[in-house]
Design an enzyme around this catalytic site. Structure first.
Site, mmCIF file in Angstrom:
data_model
loop_
_atom_site.group_PDB
_atom_site.id
_atom_site.type_symbol
_atom_site.label_atom_id
_atom_site.label_comp_id
_atom_site.label_asym_id
_atom_site.label_seq_id
_atom_site.Cartn_x
_atom_site.Cartn_y
_atom_site.Cartn_z
ATOM 1 N N ARG A 100 -10.212 -4.991 -3.606
ATOM 2 C CA ARG A 100 -10.776 -4.066 -4.268
ATOM 3 C C ARG A 100 -9.626 -2.781 -4.480
ATOM 4 O O ARG A 100 -9.936 -2.101 -3.776
ATOM 5 C CB ARG A 100 -11.663 -3.368 -3.719
ATOM 6 N N TYR A 124 -8.216 1.744 -1.967
ATOM 7 C CA TYR A 124 -7.963 1.631 -1.077
ATOM 8 C C TYR A 124 -6.821 0.831 -0.253
ATOM 9 O O TYR A 124 -7.469 1.124 0.960
ATOM 10 C CB TYR A 124 -9.290 0.729 -0.921
#
Length: 140
Positions: A15, A20
């Site tokens: 994701r 991230y």
């Protein structure tokens, strides 16, 4: 100590890797357990996309763990219930965010968790978990 990951953190590595990173949740948990051994901490790592499951784990931490490190994910900005559960923890609570939530969308700037956390780490990537464990080790 209890290491709690909130919603969508099971998608780490897939994701929004530009936000991230590419490390998976399994990588984060493995590294946390290894560092825990080095620091003399037993790390119980858990993830849930469900608010009630996270709250139940926090309740368990009241008696079974000396500290909680939590990345509440989006619940940071929405869950008074998680905030209230964490407020009942007698030990150390560290709030961790992989990204710098203050440099992102306006709605991410408010945390219900921060006022009841002992420390907050944001924007250090997954290294933030290592920093949190090292902080916990100095407190318990």
């Amino acid at each position: 100590m209890l290491l709690l990951h909130g919603p969508n953190l099971d998608l780490l590595g897939r994701r929004e890797p530009d936000v991230y990173g590419t490390e998976t949740l399994a990588d984060v948990d493995r590294r946390a357990r290894e560092l825990g051994v080095e620091l003399g901490l037993e790390v119980d790592a858990r993830q849930s996309n469900h608010e009630g499951v996270l709250i139940d784990a926090i309740h368990e931490a009241m008696t079974d763990f000396g500290a909680v490190v939590i990345n509440p994910g989006a619940y940071t900005h929405t869950s008074v219930a998680i905030r209230d559960a964490l407020a009942a923890i007698p030990g150390t609570v560290v709030e961790v965010h992989i990204s710098n939530v203050h440099a992102r969308e306006e709605f991410r700037h408010h945390s219900y968790v921060s006022p009841v956390a002992t420390a907050v780490i944001a924007g250090a990537g997954t290294l933030g978990y290592d920093l949190a464990l090292r902080f916990v080790a100095t407190r318990i």
